[in-house]
Design an enzyme around this catalytic site. Sequence first.
Site, short mmCIF file in Angstrom:
data_model
loop_
_atom_site.label_atom_id
_atom_site.label_comp_id
_atom_site.label_asym_id
_atom_site.label_seq_id
_atom_site.Cartn_x
_atom_site.Cartn_y
_atom_site.Cartn_z
N CYS A 1 2.69 5.86 -2.69
CA CYS A 1 2.85 4.40 -2.67
C CYS A 1 3.77 3.92 -3.78
CB CYS A 1 1.49 3.73 -2.80
SG CYS A 1 0.68 4.11 -4.36
N CYS B 1 -1.00 -1.92 -6.54
CA CYS B 1 -1.75 -2.73 -5.60
C CYS B 1 -3.00 -3.32 -6.25
CB CYS B 1 -2.16 -1.86 -4.41
SG CYS B 1 -3.46 -0.70 -4.82
N CYS C 1 -6.23 5.00 -5.01
CA CYS C 1 -5.97 4.10 -6.14
C CYS C 1 -6.95 4.42 -7.27
CB CYS C 1 -6.12 2.65 -5.73
SG CYS C 1 -5.37 2.27 -4.13
FE1 FES Z 1 -1.26 3.19 -4.28
FE2 FES Z 1 -3.15 1.46 -4.54
S1 FES Z 1 -1.83 1.66 -2.86
S2 FES Z 1 -2.46 2.87 -6.02
#
Ligand code: FES
Length: 133
Positions: free
Chosen positions: A34, A59, A103
Site C-alpha cells: 500500500c 491509512c 496495518c
Molecule cells: Fe496499508 Fe493501512 S492500508 S497500512
Amino acid sequence: MAYSEKVMDHFANPRNVGEIEDADGIGEVGNSKCGDIMKMYIKVEDETITDVKFKTFGCGAAIATSSMATELVKGKTIPEALQLTNQAVMEALDGLPPVKVHCSVLAEEAIKAAVSDYYTKQGKSLDTEIENK
Ligand code: FES
C-alpha cells in the site's frame, strides 16, 4: 467495512503524534503493497520506554494502530515492548476489518524497528538480546 468506535477515536484523536528530537531509538517501516509508512521514536531510561511518539503517512487504520501501539508500550520495559503483537494492538482497538490487518502488523514492526535501533545505538544487537532473554 465497519470500524470500531475505538479505531475511529484513535484515528480522529491519535495519541503521541510527533517526533522526539533526542530519541534513543527510531524505527521506520513501510508496507510495499500500500506504500504506507510509519515512523516511531522512543526515549529509553533504565530499559524502560519513558516516551514514544509516531508519525504515520498512511491509512486510517495505520494511524489508529500506531496510536494504540504507542499507548501500549509507553511506560513498559524494552522486553515487554518486544512482546507486543499486532494481535494485541487489534484487540485493544476492538478489532479491525480483515483487509486492514496488515496495518496493525506495521505498528508491531515499527516498535520492533525502534527498539532494534536503540540496541544498535547501544552497540548491541536485537537478535542477541532476544536470545539471551
Ligand atoms: Fe496499508 Fe493501512 S492500508 S497500512
